[in-house]
Design an enzyme around this catalytic site. Structure first.
Site, short mmCIF file in Angstrom:
data_model
loop_
_atom_site.label_atom_id
_atom_site.label_comp_id
_atom_site.label_asym_id
_atom_site.label_seq_id
_atom_site.Cartn_x
_atom_site.Cartn_y
_atom_site.Cartn_z
CB VAL A 57 -6.38 8.76 11.47
CG1 VAL A 57 -5.13 8.86 12.26
CG2 VAL A 57 -7.26 9.78 12.03
CB THR A 110 -13.22 5.55 6.19
OG1 THR A 110 -12.81 6.29 7.11
CG2 THR A 110 -14.96 6.02 5.61
CB ALA A 111 -12.30 1.52 2.85
CG HIS A 154 -5.17 5.45 -1.65
ND1 HIS A 154 -5.66 6.32 -0.93
CD2 HIS A 154 -4.42 4.81 -0.65
CE1 HIS A 154 -5.52 6.27 0.62
NE2 HIS A 154 -4.53 5.23 0.44
#
Length: 283
Positions: A57, A110-111, A154
């Site tokens: 997560v 988190t981003a 990513h």
């Protein structure tokens, strides 16, 4: 004792690289894995609903799930120089985002926390509408003018020039410059109800699986490429090199400090609930 655990992680190269040995029964003494592949926004939701035994997560979702799940001290993603990027069609500066529409991969990512903390100090008056899109749809949406900017994660760090886009800001650079800490991205969590002994076995298995992948990278390549969503093998290697590092084998003092720092700052901004003093403690 449960000998098969249900786990969900993403098909991204860093996760398949980390879990390859364990998922294929090559980690001695480890419980078997029943694997579900799901992008991080889906696994965040699974954690909030208490689904599955083990999940990858966003660190950002921890304040909502740590009563039911424990943070494993290994297997996740932290690092340096690997933060999310804000992309636009035209070069510019943070001021151009004032009142504009920004696509993000998840409001519990988190981003997104890193973006909100950055925007609070760098975007006069704040951004406008925030739109949640699957991460693979964000760059096309920016390119096609459907949104003014996109927050990407990513392998988009490596591929955004192919869409003719420009990097407006690097959330990781901002975080590292202001905190001197690594960037906390993805966490491995496991249900507390599994019991202390099983939780420790899971942590040992994750740590061993990482080390086995490092010792023999070619062993994981078929699994990684099979799930890499047509990613170029060179980009796959870059992805693994960036997101699988010493913090994957063990959070350590700096890793825990980064997680506490992110969630404490986010709580101060009203973005997440505050953490209890022992919330991150591993049994």
């Amino acid at each position: 004792m449960t000998e098969t655990v249900r786990i969900a992680y993403s098909p991204c190269p860093n996760d398949t690289f980390v879990f390859d040995a364990w998922a294929h029964g090559r980690v001695p003494g480890a419980p078997a894995l029943d694997v579900t592949f799901a992008d991080i926004d889906l696994t965040n939701g699974m954690a909030e609903r208490g689904e599955l035994d083990v999940l990858k997560v966003s660190y950002a979702v921890l304040p909502w799930v740590l009563e039911e799940y424990a943070l494993l001290p290994c297997g996740g993603a932290l690092g340096r120089g690997c933060g999310p990027l804000v992309l636009t069609r035209e070069p510019g500066d943070a001021a151009q985002l004032a009142g504009r529409t920004v696509a993000v991969p998840s409001e519990r990512s988190t981003a997104y926390l890193l973006f909100r903390l950055w925007a609070a100090t760098e975007v006069p008056g704040g951004v406008g509408e925030v739109v949640v899109l699957p991460f693979h749809e964000i760059m096309p949406a920016v390119r096609d003018g459907k949104v003014d900017a996109g927050l990407v994660i990513h392998e988009a760090r490596f591929t955004y020039p192919e869409y003719g886009l420009h990097r407006l800001a690097d959330m990781g650079e901002h975080w590292e410059q202001t905190t001197r800490l690594p960037i906390p991205l993805g966490a491995i969590i496991a249900k507390r109800s599994l019991g202390t002994e099983m939780l420790r076995r899971l942590a040992d298995a994750a740590r061993t699986s990482v080390r086995m992948a490092w010792d023999d990278p070619e062993a994981s390549r078929p699994y990684v490429l099979r799930h890499a969503q047509e990613m170029d093998p060179a980009v796959t290697d870059q992805h693994i090199g960036l997101y699988v590092n010493e913090f994957t084998a063990g959070l350590g003092e700096a890793g825990y400090a980064a997680v506490r720092g992110l969630l404490t700052r986010a709580a101060a901004e009203g973005l997440v609930p505050p953490l209890g003093p022992d919330a991150l403690k591993f049994p």
